[in-house]
Design a protein around this motif. Structure first.
Motif, PDB file in Angstrom:
ATOM      1  N   CYS A   8     -11.926  30.203 -77.669  1.00  0.00           N
ATOM      2  CA  CYS A   8     -12.045  30.124 -76.212  1.00  0.00           C
ATOM      3  C   CYS A   8     -12.495  28.713 -75.854  1.00  0.00           C
ATOM      4  O   CYS A   8     -13.484  28.213 -76.406  1.00  0.00           O
ATOM      5  CB  CYS A   8     -13.045  31.154 -75.707  1.00  0.00           C
ATOM      6  N   GLU A  10     -13.859  27.717 -73.245  1.00  0.00           N
ATOM      7  CA  GLU A  10     -15.046  27.712 -72.405  1.00  0.00           C
ATOM      8  C   GLU A  10     -16.334  27.959 -73.205  1.00  0.00           C
ATOM      9  O   GLU A  10     -17.313  27.243 -73.042  1.00  0.00           O
ATOM     10  CB  GLU A  10     -14.921  28.759 -71.301  1.00  0.00           C
ATOM     11  N   CYS A  11     -16.323  28.966 -74.076  1.00  0.00           N
ATOM     12  CA  CYS A  11     -17.537  29.355 -74.793  1.00  0.00           C
ATOM     13  C   CYS A  11     -17.440  29.174 -76.304  1.00  0.00           C
ATOM     14  O   CYS A  11     -18.402  29.453 -77.031  1.00  0.00           O
ATOM     15  CB  CYS A  11     -17.918  30.792 -74.467  1.00  0.00           C
ATOM     16  N   ASN A  12     -16.265  28.782 -76.804  1.00  0.00           N
ATOM     17  CA  ASN A  12     -16.032  28.512 -78.230  1.00  0.00           C
ATOM     18  C   ASN A  12     -16.018  29.772 -79.094  1.00  0.00           C
ATOM     19  O   ASN A  12     -16.053  29.678 -80.324  1.00  0.00           O
ATOM     20  CB  ASN A  12     -17.070  27.526 -78.786  1.00  0.00           C
ATOM     21  N   GLU A  13     -15.949  30.947 -78.497  1.00  0.00           N
ATOM     22  CA  GLU A  13     -15.853  32.179 -79.282  1.00  0.00           C
ATOM     23  C   GLU A  13     -14.438  32.340 -79.832  1.00  0.00           C
ATOM     24  O   GLU A  13     -13.464  31.903 -79.221  1.00  0.00           O
ATOM     25  CB  GLU A  13     -16.213  33.391 -78.411  1.00  0.00           C
ATOM     26  N   CYS A  32     -11.280  36.114 -72.348  1.00  0.00           N
ATOM     27  CA  CYS A  32     -12.297  36.105 -73.397  1.00  0.00           C
ATOM     28  C   CYS A  32     -13.280  37.255 -73.197  1.00  0.00           C
ATOM     29  O   CYS A  32     -13.762  37.482 -72.075  1.00  0.00           O
ATOM     30  CB  CYS A  32     -13.039  34.767 -73.398  1.00  0.00           C
ATOM     31  N   SER A  34     -16.246  37.388 -74.318  1.00  0.00           N
ATOM     32  CA  SER A  34     -17.611  36.896 -74.230  1.00  0.00           C
ATOM     33  C   SER A  34     -17.955  36.341 -72.855  1.00  0.00           C
ATOM     34  O   SER A  34     -18.956  36.719 -72.254  1.00  0.00           O
ATOM     35  CB  SER A  34     -17.845  35.815 -75.301  1.00  0.00           C
ATOM     36  N   CYS A  35     -17.105  35.428 -72.350  1.00  0.00           N
ATOM     37  CA  CYS A  35     -17.415  34.774 -71.077  1.00  0.00           C
ATOM     38  C   CYS A  35     -16.580  35.294 -69.910  1.00  0.00           C
ATOM     39  O   CYS A  35     -16.777  34.852 -68.769  1.00  0.00           O
ATOM     40  CB  CYS A  35     -17.237  33.267 -71.204  1.00  0.00           C
ATOM     41  N   LYS A  37     -13.599  34.658 -69.102  1.00  0.00           N
ATOM     42  CA  LYS A  37     -12.728  33.628 -68.549  1.00  0.00           C
ATOM     43  C   LYS A  37     -11.478  33.532 -69.410  1.00  0.00           C
ATOM     44  O   LYS A  37     -11.464  34.012 -70.541  1.00  0.00           O
ATOM     45  CB  LYS A  37     -13.458  32.270 -68.498  1.00  0.00           C
ATOM     46  N   GLN A  60     -13.188  21.183 -73.049  1.00  0.00           N
ATOM     47  CA  GLN A  60     -12.133  22.197 -73.038  1.00  0.00           C
ATOM     48  C   GLN A  60     -10.814  21.641 -73.556  1.00  0.00           C
ATOM     49  O   GLN A  60     -10.094  22.311 -74.303  1.00  0.00           O
ATOM     50  CB  GLN A  60     -11.949  22.745 -71.612  1.00  0.00           C
ATOM     51  N   ASN A 202     -19.369  22.494 -82.978  1.00  0.00           N
ATOM     52  CA  ASN A 202     -20.135  23.157 -81.917  1.00  0.00           C
ATOM     53  C   ASN A 202     -21.619  22.786 -82.044  1.00  0.00           C
ATOM     54  O   ASN A 202     -22.504  23.646 -82.019  1.00  0.00           O
ATOM     55  CB  ASN A 202     -19.966  24.676 -81.983  1.00  0.00           C
TER      56      ASN A 202
END
Length: 240
Positions: A8, A10-13, A32, A34-35, A37, A60, A202
């Protein structure tokens, strides 16, 4: 790419897919978990917009390029950037000196000087990358016991050197402030290198800046060593 190879932006998941392909060519971007988005909004963007965001060092855009694309031009880009840097050094080596005799040996000397500049630029680049990778391997791999993908880091470092292509217009449109322009280009390349490291690991900005500083120190040491050696390539191929 296989399952959970995407990220992702946005959140790197991790994500299993970027979009879902329905019938009749209908695509829906994956959200996603997690976030909440879109996993990667850039899959709908024009490449020019992605390039602009990458130049602006947006996190991003770097995640999209490094994780969610199969862009494998880093070796070709590396060679092209080295040619740009070699051309800059070669053009500044003797200034505008030219030989009036077409059969003069100086023509061949200058050709070999270009090859030597390319070799020196390559050596300094690998010294930089080696210093960065060794530092991250010691700090992240050994001290923090985190998995480290050296191949991905090397790919990120080479791709983030794209700013070196600006050396060509800096030489063509030379002016009184060319040293300042070259310094700004170098700073931009180092900033892109730092951002690539930060995105891949990260990690904090401090760690990526420290890694870039170690790489820059390694590159400087190799450059100074090449100048000090009495049998250096530059001395052998230059008949001054």
């Amino acid at each position: 790419m296989g399952k959970d190879d995407f990220r992702c932006i946005e959140c790197n998941e991790k994500a299993s897919e970027l979009h879902r392909d329905y019938s009749n060519g209908i695509l829906k971007i994956t959200i996603c978990e997690s976030c909440q988005k879109p996993v990667d909004k850039y899959i709908e963007y024009d490449p020019v917009i992605i390039l602009i965001d990458a130049i602006l060092c947006k996190t991003q855009a770097f995640r999209h390029i490094l994780f969610n694309t199969s862009l494998n031009i880093h070796w070709k880009l590396c060679v092209f950037c080295l040619l740009c840097e070699a051309y800059l050094r070669w053009s500044l080596l003797h200034g505008s000196k030219q030989s009036s005799d077409p059969a003069d040996i100086i023509r061949y000397t200058k050709e070999w000087e270009f090859y030597s500049m390319f070799g020196l630029a390559s050596l300094e680049l690998w010294a930089f990358c080696g210093g960065v990778l060794c530092f991250l391997w010691l700090v992240v791999g050994l001290l923090q016991s985190r998995p480290l993908e050296l191949s991905l880091l090397l790919r990120g470092l080479l791709l983030s050197c794209y700013g070196k292509v600006l050396l060509i217009p800096a030489v063509i449109w030379e002016h009184d402030y060319s040293p300042l322009c070259l310094g700004l280009i170098k700073l931009f390349v180092l900033t892109s290198n730092s951002q690539a490291i930060r995105v891949i690991l990260n990690s904090s900005r401090r760690l990526s800046l420290m890694a870039v500083c170690v790489g820059l120190l390694s590159e400087t040491c190799v450059a100074q060593a090449c100048k000090k050696l009495p049998w250096s390539i530059q001395d052998v191929l230059t008949f001054d």
